[in-house]
Design a protein around this motif. Sequence first.
Motif, PDB file in Angstrom:
ATOM      1  N   GLY A 111       0.786  -1.223   0.000  1.00  0.00           N
ATOM      2  CA  GLY A 111       0.000   0.000   0.000  1.00  0.00           C
ATOM      3  C   GLY A 111       0.816   1.271   0.000  1.00  0.00           C
ATOM      4  O   GLY A 111       0.264   2.358  -0.048  1.00  0.00           O
ATOM      5  N   GLU A 112       2.137   1.162   0.061  1.00  0.00           N
ATOM      6  CA  GLU A 112       2.969   2.358   0.170  1.00  0.00           C
ATOM      7  C   GLU A 112       2.800   3.251  -1.064  1.00  0.00           C
ATOM      8  O   GLU A 112       2.813   2.779  -2.181  1.00  0.00           O
ATOM      9  CB  GLU A 112       4.433   1.970   0.362  1.00  0.00           C
ATOM     10  CG  GLU A 112       5.375   3.135   0.441  1.00  0.00           C
ATOM     11  CD  GLU A 112       4.838   4.261   1.299  1.00  0.00           C
ATOM     12  OE1 GLU A 112       4.362   4.002   2.407  1.00  0.00           O
ATOM     13  OE2 GLU A 112       4.877   5.417   0.838  1.00  0.00           O
ATOM     14  N   THR A 113       2.653   4.534  -0.815  1.00  0.00           N
ATOM     15  CA  THR A 113       2.270   5.421  -1.902  1.00  0.00           C
ATOM     16  C   THR A 113       3.347   6.433  -2.265  1.00  0.00           C
ATOM     17  O   THR A 113       3.957   6.370  -3.330  1.00  0.00           O
ATOM     18  CB  THR A 113       0.989   6.178  -1.509  1.00  0.00           C
ATOM     19  OG1 THR A 113       0.033   5.222  -1.084  1.00  0.00           O
ATOM     20  CG2 THR A 113       0.445   6.948  -2.674  1.00  0.00           C
ATOM     21  N   MET A 114       3.608   7.347  -1.353  1.00  0.00           N
ATOM     22  CA  MET A 114       4.392   8.529  -1.707  1.00  0.00           C
ATOM     23  C   MET A 114       5.835   8.198  -2.097  1.00  0.00           C
ATOM     24  O   MET A 114       6.331   8.657  -3.122  1.00  0.00           O
ATOM     25  CB  MET A 114       4.391   9.514  -0.540  1.00  0.00           C
ATOM     26  CG  MET A 114       3.248  10.482  -0.635  1.00  0.00           C
ATOM     27  SD  MET A 114       3.278  11.241  -2.257  1.00  0.00           S
ATOM     28  CE  MET A 114       1.631  11.761  -2.450  1.00  0.00           C
ATOM     29  N   ALA A 115       6.479   7.383  -1.266  1.00  0.00           N
ATOM     30  CA  ALA A 115       7.887   7.092  -1.531  1.00  0.00           C
ATOM     31  C   ALA A 115       8.030   6.447  -2.903  1.00  0.00           C
ATOM     32  O   ALA A 115       8.923   6.793  -3.680  1.00  0.00           O
ATOM     33  CB  ALA A 115       8.432   6.171  -0.443  1.00  0.00           C
ATOM     34  N   VAL A 116       7.118   5.533  -3.219  1.00  0.00           N
ATOM     35  CA  VAL A 116       7.183   4.833  -4.497  1.00  0.00           C
ATOM     36  C   VAL A 116       6.897   5.796  -5.654  1.00  0.00           C
ATOM     37  O   VAL A 116       7.574   5.785  -6.675  1.00  0.00           O
ATOM     38  CB  VAL A 116       6.177   3.664  -4.505  1.00  0.00           C
ATOM     39  CG1 VAL A 116       6.130   3.010  -5.862  1.00  0.00           C
ATOM     40  CG2 VAL A 116       6.558   2.645  -3.455  1.00  0.00           C
ATOM     41  N   THR A 117       5.903   6.633  -5.458  1.00  0.00           N
ATOM     42  CA  THR A 117       5.520   7.561  -6.525  1.00  0.00           C
ATOM     43  C   THR A 117       6.701   8.412  -6.970  1.00  0.00           C
ATOM     44  O   THR A 117       6.868   8.708  -8.150  1.00  0.00           O
ATOM     45  CB  THR A 117       4.387   8.479  -6.023  1.00  0.00           C
ATOM     46  OG1 THR A 117       3.356   7.661  -5.505  1.00  0.00           O
ATOM     47  CG2 THR A 117       3.844   9.331  -7.144  1.00  0.00           C
ATOM     48  N   SER A 121      11.083   2.014 -15.798  1.00  0.00           N
ATOM     49  CA  SER A 121      10.089   2.618 -14.928  1.00  0.00           C
ATOM     50  C   SER A 121       8.799   1.808 -14.966  1.00  0.00           C
ATOM     51  O   SER A 121       8.500   1.140 -15.947  1.00  0.00           O
ATOM     52  CB  SER A 121       9.837   4.061 -15.341  1.00  0.00           C
ATOM     53  OG  SER A 121       9.605   4.134 -16.716  1.00  0.00           O
ATOM     54  N   GLY A 122       8.074   1.867 -13.893  1.00  0.00           N
ATOM     55  CA  GLY A 122       6.800   1.167 -13.796  1.00  0.00           C
ATOM     56  C   GLY A 122       5.854   1.992 -12.959  1.00  0.00           C
ATOM     57  O   GLY A 122       6.051   3.198 -12.796  1.00  0.00           O
ATOM     58  N   SER A 123       4.825   1.352 -12.430  1.00  0.00           N
ATOM     59  CA  SER A 123       3.925   2.052 -11.523  1.00  0.00           C
ATOM     60  C   SER A 123       3.303   1.024 -10.597  1.00  0.00           C
ATOM     61  O   SER A 123       3.350  -0.170 -10.872  1.00  0.00           O
ATOM     62  CB  SER A 123       2.834   2.780 -12.304  1.00  0.00           C
ATOM     63  OG  SER A 123       2.080   1.849 -13.041  1.00  0.00           O
ATOM     64  N   THR A 124       2.762   1.497  -9.487  1.00  0.00           N
ATOM     65  CA  THR A 124       2.026   0.595  -8.614  1.00  0.00           C
ATOM     66  C   THR A 124       0.601   1.117  -8.502  1.00  0.00           C
ATOM     67  O   THR A 124       0.305   2.236  -8.942  1.00  0.00           O
ATOM     68  CB  THR A 124       2.639   0.520  -7.197  1.00  0.00           C
ATOM     69  OG1 THR A 124       2.443   1.782  -6.565  1.00  0.00           O
ATOM     70  CG2 THR A 124       4.109   0.190  -7.241  1.00  0.00           C
ATOM     71  N   ILE A 125      -0.256   0.315  -7.921  1.00  0.00           N
ATOM     72  CA  ILE A 125      -1.652   0.716  -7.769  1.00  0.00           C
ATOM     73  C   ILE A 125      -1.727   2.004  -6.952  1.00  0.00           C
ATOM     74  O   ILE A 125      -2.369   2.976  -7.342  1.00  0.00           O
ATOM     75  CB  ILE A 125      -2.459  -0.410  -7.090  1.00  0.00           C
ATOM     76  CG1 ILE A 125      -2.530  -1.625  -8.021  1.00  0.00           C
ATOM     77  CG2 ILE A 125      -3.846   0.070  -6.714  1.00  0.00           C
ATOM     78  CD1 ILE A 125      -3.216  -2.831  -7.421  1.00  0.00           C
ATOM     79  N   ALA A 126      -1.016   1.997  -5.824  1.00  0.00           N
ATOM     80  CA  ALA A 126      -1.090   3.158  -4.935  1.00  0.00           C
ATOM     81  C   ALA A 126      -0.517   4.404  -5.603  1.00  0.00           C
ATOM     82  O   ALA A 126      -1.064   5.495  -5.464  1.00  0.00           O
ATOM     83  CB  ALA A 126      -0.357   2.860  -3.633  1.00  0.00           C
ATOM     84  N   SER A 127       0.586   4.246  -6.359  1.00  0.00           N
ATOM     85  CA  SER A 127       1.185   5.427  -6.986  1.00  0.00           C
ATOM     86  C   SER A 127       0.272   5.965  -8.080  1.00  0.00           C
ATOM     87  O   SER A 127       0.162   7.176  -8.270  1.00  0.00           O
ATOM     88  CB  SER A 127       2.574   5.104  -7.542  1.00  0.00           C
ATOM     89  OG  SER A 127       2.495   4.338  -8.719  1.00  0.00           O
ATOM     90  N   THR A 128      -0.398   5.084  -8.803  1.00  0.00           N
ATOM     91  CA  THR A 128      -1.316   5.538  -9.847  1.00  0.00           C
ATOM     92  C   THR A 128      -2.470   6.334  -9.243  1.00  0.00           C
ATOM     93  O   THR A 128      -2.838   7.401  -9.745  1.00  0.00           O
ATOM     94  CB  THR A 128      -1.875   4.330 -10.621  1.00  0.00           C
ATOM     95  OG1 THR A 128      -0.783   3.563 -11.116  1.00  0.00           O
ATOM     96  CG2 THR A 128      -2.746   4.771 -11.775  1.00  0.00           C
ATOM     97  N   ILE A 129      -2.996   5.833  -8.136  1.00  0.00           N
ATOM     98  CA  ILE A 129      -4.099   6.555  -7.484  1.00  0.00           C
ATOM     99  C   ILE A 129      -3.605   7.918  -6.999  1.00  0.00           C
ATOM    100  O   ILE A 129      -4.245   8.943  -7.222  1.00  0.00           O
ATOM    101  CB  ILE A 129      -4.671   5.735  -6.304  1.00  0.00           C
ATOM    102  CG1 ILE A 129      -5.265   4.423  -6.822  1.00  0.00           C
ATOM    103  CG2 ILE A 129      -5.738   6.524  -5.568  1.00  0.00           C
ATOM    104  CD1 ILE A 129      -5.741   3.488  -5.727  1.00  0.00           C
ATOM    105  N   ALA A 130      -2.428   7.922  -6.367  1.00  0.00           N
ATOM    106  CA  ALA A 130      -1.900   9.180  -5.834  1.00  0.00           C
ATOM    107  C   ALA A 130      -1.665  10.187  -6.952  1.00  0.00           C
ATOM    108  O   ALA A 130      -1.921  11.374  -6.806  1.00  0.00           O
ATOM    109  CB  ALA A 130      -0.597   8.927  -5.085  1.00  0.00           C
ATOM    110  N   ASN A 131      -1.168   9.713  -8.081  1.00  0.00           N
ATOM    111  CA  ASN A 131      -0.864  10.609  -9.185  1.00  0.00           C
ATOM    112  C   ASN A 131      -2.100  11.213  -9.817  1.00  0.00           C
ATOM    113  O   ASN A 131      -2.115  12.375 -10.188  1.00  0.00           O
ATOM    114  CB  ASN A 131      -0.101   9.840 -10.278  1.00  0.00           C
ATOM    115  CG  ASN A 131       1.379   9.838 -10.025  1.00  0.00           C
ATOM    116  OD1 ASN A 131       1.929  10.829  -9.564  1.00  0.00           O
ATOM    117  ND2 ASN A 131       2.035   8.735 -10.317  1.00  0.00           N
TER     118      ASN A 131
END
Lengths: 345, 319
Positions: free
Chosen positions: B246-252, B268-278
């Motif tokens: 669930g980690e968001t900011m650091a990954v984003t 580069s890639g993305s995660t579920i949490a980073s996509t939502i945050a973005n």
Amino acid sequence: MIRTFIAAAAATTLIAGAGVAFAGNISGAGATFPAPVYAKWAESYKASSGAALNYQAIGSGGGKKQIIAGTVDFGATDKPMKPDELAAAGLQQFPTVVGGVVPVMNLPGLKAGQVKLTGRVLADIYLGLIKKWNDPVIASWNKGVALPNMPITVVHRSDGSGTSFLFTSYLSMGDEAWAKGPGGNDAVNWPVGLGGKGNDGVAAFVKQTPGAIGYVEYAYAKQNGMNYALMQNKAGKFVAPMAANFAAAAAGAKWGAAPGFYLLLLDQPGANAWPITGATFILMHSKQTNAQTGKDVLSFFDWAYKNGDSQAAALDYVSLPDPVKNLVRKSWKVIVGPDGKPVYK
Amino acid sequence: MSTALNARPRRTAPRGFAFEPIFRALCFSAAITLLVTLGGVIVALAIGGWPAIAKFGINFVIGATWDPSPDHEVYGAAGPIIGTLITSAAALMMALPVAGGVAFFLVELCPTFLRRPIGTAVELLAGIPSIVYGMWGLFVFAPFFAKYVEAPLMTAAPAGSIWEAVFSGIPNGSGILAASIILAIMILPFMAATLRELLNTVPAAVRESAYGLGATTAEVVMSVTLPYVRRGAIGAVMLGLGRALGETMAVTFIIGNSHGFPKGLFDSGSTIASTIANEFNEASGLQSAALIALGLVLFVITFTVLALARLMLRTQAKG
């Protein structure tokens, strides 16, 4: 995510000096791009009139949602609403300040302003069709510049933003393939490259990657002394990103002929017009439920038009030309109170 | 329930008897609140995400195109889902041995005077907000990682070999591997602290008997203390994995945020949490439905991981 959300909102609230109950206090929410100048204006306005502005920089999309829901007195957006959308939502729209988007690069050995790009070339780079800096197409526009034999790393914004909206809309204008492919929006399906979060995220990736190209807001590029490209404008001239050239784009625009001030200042005519320029906008309900609140909001922006130019310039925003300001003031006549009378005279 | 109560020996005027039902009600309502909140979240996510799920069906999770532009509006989240699973698994693989090492050292080997400073340091590390890890990752770790890890590995990979593909990407310190390392650093203190607490629960008599039989420290850890805390240890691992998922900011900040499948470790890639945050800030209509549905997918993944952990525990308990 929500935690940052709240933190950001709280920070903005603090800056705007809210929480003090006072007659004439107004609230707004929306675009992050103009947040610093709104905060600065709010500070001075409070000193002169006593009325506070609580502005929450939650993003343009959020600003639209909040004004439509009626939870704020005005919304702010970098992506103007089309006239039919405005009519459907019963909103009025007007511009406040102008800014520009600047392509920035990391090219060792080359100085800012040495590389010239066109809209078409920029689109082909972002489509992944031009892969190297010494590509013949780039070289043909840059005779005598020692372009390195280096792969181009494309950097874009990962978060939905007005900056991306202006940039991708500009690419759509210059290139058929971009218009049909990713298109112009605050977030698109980027064909290549990596995404940085916010202006600082893009800038960090560009700085850390030799051969990278990205785009950031002008104020950010200027304050960080980033290596920018000259862009070809509609007049065929290569111009530098600077306040005077954004003003040239804003001055050349035909605001009077644009209902709801729906106007993207992209690729405007004018010898010095910077091609990736855009205004940021305020949204208000045409029918105010409380005439006094509507009047308070308009008084604030009237004050900002009169007194806010130097503060905006200090923060690297460009003010609207005076004729445009007067057009906006005229447009306020359609904002009426419950009695049907204009709230601002 | 009632029979159990009746079977209790009668006491005359028990102290605090009047408070007992209130205490029970309080505990019960706390538990119910938790369940209701959980259920509410699931229902809200399902309702909010329904337009996207209904429109794209199975393609929402197996489709690889994520195109928020209003003219197209196609949402396939396979890229972010894969990115989430890869980064979390990689982070766990990197963090677990280190967390175990820290915990064993603190409990078995550490000189007493060092125990407290190291323990405090671990707890401090757990208290750092994730945005700080993100900023540190982007501005400090990424340049270092690019220069001393990515670039050398990319140049060292023989042309045409599998390593060339594995180490492909842009050597600027962002990407899947960099994000996994940051995640590993973030989940490390949680797991280390929990493991240490667990190891402390091993009765001294058990441990000392093993030493008394002539076992070395490694043997004690492997065959006595670790089996003793096995069940709890899996819980500690799941705690770390849950945070990684669930980690968001650091990954984003560091993953590079592209929605496709990552082609190599440095891509580069993305995660579920980073996509939502973005994207959530500026999303409306179908896009915000798709992002909410992504939240539901993350919920399901986390739930599945926890269920698998339970299953593992059960089979182990039987065996």
